[in-house]
Design a protein around this motif. Sequence first.
Motif, PDB file in Angstrom:
ATOM      1  N   GLU A  26     -17.149 -67.474  38.758  1.00  0.00           N
ATOM      2  CA  GLU A  26     -16.174 -66.546  39.351  1.00  0.00           C
ATOM      3  C   GLU A  26     -15.978 -65.314  38.465  1.00  0.00           C
ATOM      4  O   GLU A  26     -15.872 -64.190  38.969  1.00  0.00           O
ATOM      5  CB  GLU A  26     -14.842 -67.260  39.589  1.00  0.00           C
ATOM      6  CG  GLU A  26     -13.777 -66.389  40.217  1.00  0.00           C
ATOM      7  CD  GLU A  26     -14.087 -65.915  41.625  1.00  0.00           C
ATOM      8  OE1 GLU A  26     -13.296 -65.104  42.147  1.00  0.00           O
ATOM      9  OE2 GLU A  26     -15.112 -66.314  42.220  1.00  0.00           O
ATOM     10  N   VAL A  27     -15.947 -65.499  37.158  1.00  0.00           N
ATOM     11  CA  VAL A  27     -15.837 -64.368  36.233  1.00  0.00           C
ATOM     12  C   VAL A  27     -17.021 -63.429  36.418  1.00  0.00           C
ATOM     13  O   VAL A  27     -16.856 -62.203  36.511  1.00  0.00           O
ATOM     14  CB  VAL A  27     -15.747 -64.860  34.769  1.00  0.00           C
ATOM     15  CG1 VAL A  27     -15.957 -63.720  33.787  1.00  0.00           C
ATOM     16  CG2 VAL A  27     -14.418 -65.552  34.517  1.00  0.00           C
ATOM     17  N   GLU A  28     -18.208 -63.990  36.500  1.00  0.00           N
ATOM     18  CA  GLU A  28     -19.399 -63.160  36.648  1.00  0.00           C
ATOM     19  C   GLU A  28     -19.452 -62.481  38.014  1.00  0.00           C
ATOM     20  O   GLU A  28     -19.895 -61.346  38.127  1.00  0.00           O
ATOM     21  CB  GLU A  28     -20.642 -63.992  36.376  1.00  0.00           C
ATOM     22  CG  GLU A  28     -20.712 -64.410  34.917  1.00  0.00           C
ATOM     23  CD  GLU A  28     -21.913 -65.255  34.564  1.00  0.00           C
ATOM     24  OE1 GLU A  28     -22.696 -65.631  35.470  1.00  0.00           O
ATOM     25  OE2 GLU A  28     -22.068 -65.551  33.363  1.00  0.00           O
ATOM     26  N   ARG A  29     -18.955 -63.151  39.042  1.00  0.00           N
ATOM     27  CA  ARG A  29     -18.889 -62.527  40.365  1.00  0.00           C
ATOM     28  C   ARG A  29     -17.932 -61.340  40.348  1.00  0.00           C
ATOM     29  O   ARG A  29     -18.254 -60.250  40.829  1.00  0.00           O
ATOM     30  CB  ARG A  29     -18.446 -63.542  41.419  1.00  0.00           C
ATOM     31  CG  ARG A  29     -18.470 -62.973  42.846  1.00  0.00           C
ATOM     32  CD  ARG A  29     -17.783 -63.896  43.825  1.00  0.00           C
ATOM     33  NE  ARG A  29     -16.342 -63.932  43.641  1.00  0.00           N
ATOM     34  CZ  ARG A  29     -15.503 -62.978  44.065  1.00  0.00           C
ATOM     35  NH1 ARG A  29     -15.951 -61.907  44.673  1.00  0.00           N
ATOM     36  NH2 ARG A  29     -14.201 -63.099  43.878  1.00  0.00           N
ATOM     37  N   LEU A  30     -16.742 -61.549  39.755  1.00  0.00           N
ATOM     38  CA  LEU A  30     -15.765 -60.455  39.667  1.00  0.00           C
ATOM     39  C   LEU A  30     -16.295 -59.302  38.814  1.00  0.00           C
ATOM     40  O   LEU A  30     -16.093 -58.137  39.156  1.00  0.00           O
ATOM     41  CB  LEU A  30     -14.446 -60.967  39.092  1.00  0.00           C
ATOM     42  CG  LEU A  30     -13.604 -61.822  40.021  1.00  0.00           C
ATOM     43  CD1 LEU A  30     -12.418 -62.409  39.262  1.00  0.00           C
ATOM     44  CD2 LEU A  30     -13.136 -61.016  41.210  1.00  0.00           C
ATOM     45  N   ALA A  31     -16.963 -59.616  37.729  1.00  0.00           N
ATOM     46  CA  ALA A  31     -17.531 -58.566  36.877  1.00  0.00           C
ATOM     47  C   ALA A  31     -18.557 -57.748  37.651  1.00  0.00           C
ATOM     48  O   ALA A  31     -18.606 -56.517  37.530  1.00  0.00           O
ATOM     49  CB  ALA A  31     -18.154 -59.179  35.628  1.00  0.00           C
ATOM     50  N   GLY A  32     -19.362 -58.418  38.462  1.00  0.00           N
ATOM     51  CA  GLY A  32     -20.327 -57.703  39.294  1.00  0.00           C
ATOM     52  C   GLY A  32     -19.646 -56.790  40.300  1.00  0.00           C
ATOM     53  O   GLY A  32     -20.083 -55.663  40.525  1.00  0.00           O
ATOM     54  N   ASP A  58      -6.397 -60.924  38.008  1.00  0.00           N
ATOM     55  CA  ASP A  58      -6.185 -62.355  38.253  1.00  0.00           C
ATOM     56  C   ASP A  58      -7.479 -63.056  38.627  1.00  0.00           C
ATOM     57  O   ASP A  58      -8.368 -62.484  39.249  1.00  0.00           O
ATOM     58  CB  ASP A  58      -5.162 -62.566  39.359  1.00  0.00           C
ATOM     59  CG  ASP A  58      -3.743 -62.292  38.897  1.00  0.00           C
ATOM     60  OD1 ASP A  58      -3.506 -62.296  37.672  1.00  0.00           O
ATOM     61  OD2 ASP A  58      -2.882 -62.052  39.751  1.00  0.00           O
ATOM     62  N   LEU A  59      -7.513 -64.334  38.271  1.00  0.00           N
ATOM     63  CA  LEU A  59      -8.703 -65.144  38.473  1.00  0.00           C
ATOM     64  C   LEU A  59      -8.327 -66.393  39.255  1.00  0.00           C
ATOM     65  O   LEU A  59      -7.379 -67.097  38.884  1.00  0.00           O
ATOM     66  CB  LEU A  59      -9.252 -65.518  37.096  1.00  0.00           C
ATOM     67  CG  LEU A  59     -10.499 -66.343  36.984  1.00  0.00           C
ATOM     68  CD1 LEU A  59     -11.682 -65.590  37.581  1.00  0.00           C
ATOM     69  CD2 LEU A  59     -10.783 -66.636  35.517  1.00  0.00           C
ATOM     70  N   LEU A  60      -9.027 -66.661  40.326  1.00  0.00           N
ATOM     71  CA  LEU A  60      -8.860 -67.868  41.137  1.00  0.00           C
ATOM     72  C   LEU A  60      -7.408 -68.123  41.520  1.00  0.00           C
ATOM     73  O   LEU A  60      -6.830 -69.160  41.193  1.00  0.00           O
ATOM     74  CB  LEU A  60      -9.466 -69.079  40.414  1.00  0.00           C
ATOM     75  CG  LEU A  60     -10.985 -69.032  40.273  1.00  0.00           C
ATOM     76  CD1 LEU A  60     -11.474 -70.135  39.353  1.00  0.00           C
ATOM     77  CD2 LEU A  60     -11.651 -69.149  41.630  1.00  0.00           C
ATOM     78  N   GLY A  61      -6.817 -67.157  42.178  1.00  0.00           N
ATOM     79  CA  GLY A  61      -5.465 -67.315  42.703  1.00  0.00           C
ATOM     80  C   GLY A  61      -4.386 -67.446  41.650  1.00  0.00           C
ATOM     81  O   GLY A  61      -3.401 -68.158  41.855  1.00  0.00           O
ATOM     82  N   TRP A  84      -7.765 -69.064  30.933  1.00  0.00           N
ATOM     83  CA  TRP A  84      -7.856 -70.061  31.996  1.00  0.00           C
ATOM     84  C   TRP A  84      -6.776 -71.108  31.770  1.00  0.00           C
ATOM     85  O   TRP A  84      -6.731 -71.762  30.726  1.00  0.00           O
ATOM     86  CB  TRP A  84      -9.241 -70.693  32.002  1.00  0.00           C
ATOM     87  CG  TRP A  84      -9.402 -71.774  33.020  1.00  0.00           C
ATOM     88  CD1 TRP A  84      -9.654 -73.079  32.772  1.00  0.00           C
ATOM     89  CD2 TRP A  84      -9.323 -71.637  34.438  1.00  0.00           C
ATOM     90  NE1 TRP A  84      -9.740 -73.778  33.951  1.00  0.00           N
ATOM     91  CE2 TRP A  84      -9.535 -72.903  34.999  1.00  0.00           C
ATOM     92  CE3 TRP A  84      -9.089 -70.550  35.285  1.00  0.00           C
ATOM     93  CZ2 TRP A  84      -9.516 -73.130  36.367  1.00  0.00           C
ATOM     94  CZ3 TRP A  84      -9.080 -70.773  36.641  1.00  0.00           C
ATOM     95  CH2 TRP A  84      -9.293 -72.050  37.177  1.00  0.00           C
ATOM     96  N   TYR A  85      -5.890 -71.236  32.737  1.00  0.00           N
ATOM     97  CA  TYR A  85      -4.790 -72.200  32.625  1.00  0.00           C
ATOM     98  C   TYR A  85      -5.193 -73.585  33.104  1.00  0.00           C
ATOM     99  O   TYR A  85      -4.473 -74.542  32.881  1.00  0.00           O
ATOM    100  CB  TYR A  85      -3.565 -71.720  33.415  1.00  0.00           C
ATOM    101  CG  TYR A  85      -3.058 -70.375  32.966  1.00  0.00           C
ATOM    102  CD1 TYR A  85      -2.636 -70.186  31.658  1.00  0.00           C
ATOM    103  CD2 TYR A  85      -3.006 -69.311  33.843  1.00  0.00           C
ATOM    104  CE1 TYR A  85      -2.176 -68.950  31.234  1.00  0.00           C
ATOM    105  CE2 TYR A  85      -2.534 -68.071  33.432  1.00  0.00           C
ATOM    106  CZ  TYR A  85      -2.130 -67.900  32.136  1.00  0.00           C
ATOM    107  OH  TYR A  85      -1.666 -66.682  31.720  1.00  0.00           O
TER     108      TYR A  85
END
Length: 86
Positions: A26-32, A58-61, A84-85
């Motif tokens: 998900e981090v790499e998708r958002l960075a793209g 924000d990451l994953l809701g 990451w929580y």
Amino acid sequence: MTDWSWDYNPSAEYVAGGLPPGVVAEVERLAGELAVLGHDSVRVGRPLDREGGLREFDLLGGRGFISFLPVPRHECVYVCHVTWYG
């Protein structure tokens, strides 16, 4: 479409080491996606009252967030930190 790219800063191991594979994906998708925005990435995420500098998204809701630095001079978005929580 832009010619911007993205990278980890200082390294993938330092920033994403130990994170679950789904979170890294998900981090790499958002960075793209941020790289596709190109220069407009300086206005995405927090802080909302100014552009440029280190930004957060924000990451994953809301289960975490990424800190990234868009650098127009390098035409690159650098992912600097992932919180990451779990």
